[in-house]
Design an enzyme around this catalytic site. Structure first.
Site, PDB file in Angstrom:
ATOM      1  N   THR A   1     -70.384  -3.995 -79.606  1.00 32.31           N
ATOM      2  CA  THR A   1     -69.504  -5.121 -79.415  1.00 32.31           C
ATOM      3  C   THR A   1     -68.924  -5.045 -77.811  1.00 32.31           C
ATOM      4  OG1 THR A   1     -67.658  -3.824 -80.295  1.00 32.31           O
ATOM      5  CG2 THR A   1     -68.846  -5.533 -81.929  1.00 32.31           C
TER       6      THR A   1
ATOM      7  N   LEU B   1     -65.912  -9.131 -76.967  1.00 31.54           N
ATOM      8  CA  LEU B   1     -65.805  -9.948 -78.305  1.00 31.54           C
ATOM      9  C   LEU B   1     -66.316  -9.321 -79.594  1.00 31.54           C
ATOM     10  CD1 LEU B   1     -66.770 -13.246 -76.557  1.00 31.54           C
ATOM     11  CD2 LEU B   1     -64.372 -12.279 -76.971  1.00 31.54           C
ATOM     12  N   HIS B   2     -65.479  -8.283 -80.033  1.00 30.08           N
ATOM     13  CA  HIS B   2     -65.883  -7.540 -81.222  1.00 30.08           C
ATOM     14  C   HIS B   2     -66.268  -8.392 -82.394  1.00 30.08           C
ATOM     15  CE1 HIS B   2     -64.406  -4.189 -79.068  1.00 30.08           C
ATOM     16  NE2 HIS B   2     -63.141  -4.485 -79.307  1.00 30.08           N
ATOM     17  N   ASP B   3     -65.297  -9.220 -82.945  1.00 28.17           N
ATOM     18  CA  ASP B   3     -65.568  -9.696 -84.361  1.00 28.17           C
ATOM     19  C   ASP B   3     -66.792 -11.027 -84.341  1.00 28.17           C
ATOM     20  OD1 ASP B   3     -62.042  -9.430 -85.374  1.00 28.17           O
ATOM     21  OD2 ASP B   3     -64.004  -8.170 -85.571  1.00 28.17           O
TER      22      ASP B   3
ATOM     23  N   CYS C   1     -69.367 -10.962 -82.964  1.00 28.23           N
ATOM     24  CA  CYS C   1     -70.793 -10.270 -82.717  1.00 28.23           C
ATOM     25  C   CYS C   1     -71.122 -10.311 -84.202  1.00 28.23           C
ATOM     26  CB  CYS C   1     -70.764  -8.741 -82.244  1.00 28.23           C
ATOM     27  SG  CYS C   1     -70.697  -8.920 -80.523  1.00 28.23           S
TER      28      CYS C   1
END
Ligand code: RIB
Ligand code: CA
Length: 298
Positions: free
Chosen positions: A190, A230-232, A234
């Site tokens: 991420t 942009l972790h979430d 992904c």
């Protein structure tokens, strides 16, 4: 069909906006969990995201207000006290009555086995509670795609632990050992999907969702940083375009100590194998995210 379990949170919000705007998901509901902020804030923010896109047909259902067996971790310094970095969204409808783990279980029992995927963007407390209290329903989950963990990179909670897993190590251990079709989306991947100011400028104005996402990501920028991970989002991008990612199978145990690395995942040949994303076509992922957020609806 998907259920999104989330602790909005700025990057959660972008992920949810993509899921709602892209037209690629049939979203049955947003279930909320304490994580980035307390359960009241994360639940209110879920309702605000639905209201922004006029999706009052989708329920927001509150879940666990605390981890299974330890105090939570406060992330307000990243997401702001309102969890949205001060970005103003319309007030949403009151949350749907009930408790998220039970609500998820009911949906799983009603639908054909394997037909509902769960996209988990926060601590895994709700999923663990469902496993504990509704094991029959949990067995009917399709894919469980989880933003969490870190394999080779440095941690963002402890030296080797990631925030979602560090919030609730006991829940994480239960979920990874349950024999479900789990895919972990770790920080190693991420952190490669990064939005810079040019990306935000290209999003702005393309749709209500795209403009809000640009504002939310901009709120994520701190002290002049050039880009933000942009972790979430992904999780959603993998759900619709797995070809953008490289995966491997790995068995893990979870550090459930109360030490600095609580929640860290440790390779363990004796554990149950899960899929782990290990690399990503970051340009392709960002393009897909932008396209989905900018999708116009008749
Ligand atoms: O470590 C990143 C995760 O922690 C993301 O889900 C973010 O929203 C925070 O909850
Ligand atoms: Ca999150």
């Amino acid at each position: 069909m998907v259920i999104i379990d989330t602790d909005p949170g700025l990057d959660d919000a972008v992920a949810v906006l993509f899921a709602l705007q892209s037209g690629r998901f049939e979203v049955l509901g947003l279930t909320t969990v304490a994580g980035n902020l307390g359960i009241d804030v994360t639940t209110r923010n879920a309702g605000r995201l639905l209201a922004l896109l006029d999706r009052g047909d989708i329920p927001a259902i509150a879940g666990a207000g605390a981890p299974l067996a330890r105090p939570g971790i406060d992330e307000a310094d990243i997401h702001g006290d309102d969890g949205l970095g001060g970005v103003l969204l319309p007030e949403g409808a009151p949350p749907f009555p009930g408790f998220a783990p039970s609500w998820i279980a009911d949906r799983l029992r009603e639908a054909p086995a394997g037909s509902i995927d769960i996209l988990a963007l926060g601590p895994l407390t709700n999923i663990a509670l469902m496993l504990r209290d509704h094991a029959d329903a949990a067995a009917r989950i399709g894919r469980l795609i989880v933003m969490g963990g870190v394999v080779r990179d440095k941690g963002n909670a402890g030296p080797h632990s990631e925030f979602n897993f560090a919030c609730d190590p006991e829940a994480t251990a239960m979920v990874l050992a349950a024999g479900l079709d789990v895919t972990i989306v770790p920080l190693d991947v991420t952190r490669k999907v990064r939005a810079d100011r040019e990306y935000l400028a290209a999003l702005n104005g393309k749709s209500t969702a795209a403009t809000a996402a640009a504002e939310l990501i901009a709120a994520y920028f701190k002290d002049g940083r050039e880009s933000r991970p942009l972790h979430d989002p992904c999780v959603m991008l993998y759900a619709v375009a797995p070809e953008l990612f490289n995966t491997t199978k790995q068995s893990f145990s979870v550090d459930i100590s109360h030490g600095a690395d609580a929640g860290a995942v440790l390779p363990n040949a004796g554990g149950f194998p899960v899929s782990v994303l290990m690399d990503v076509d970051a340009t392709g992922a960002l393009d897909l995210l932008g396209q989905g957020l900018s999708t116009s609806h008749p």
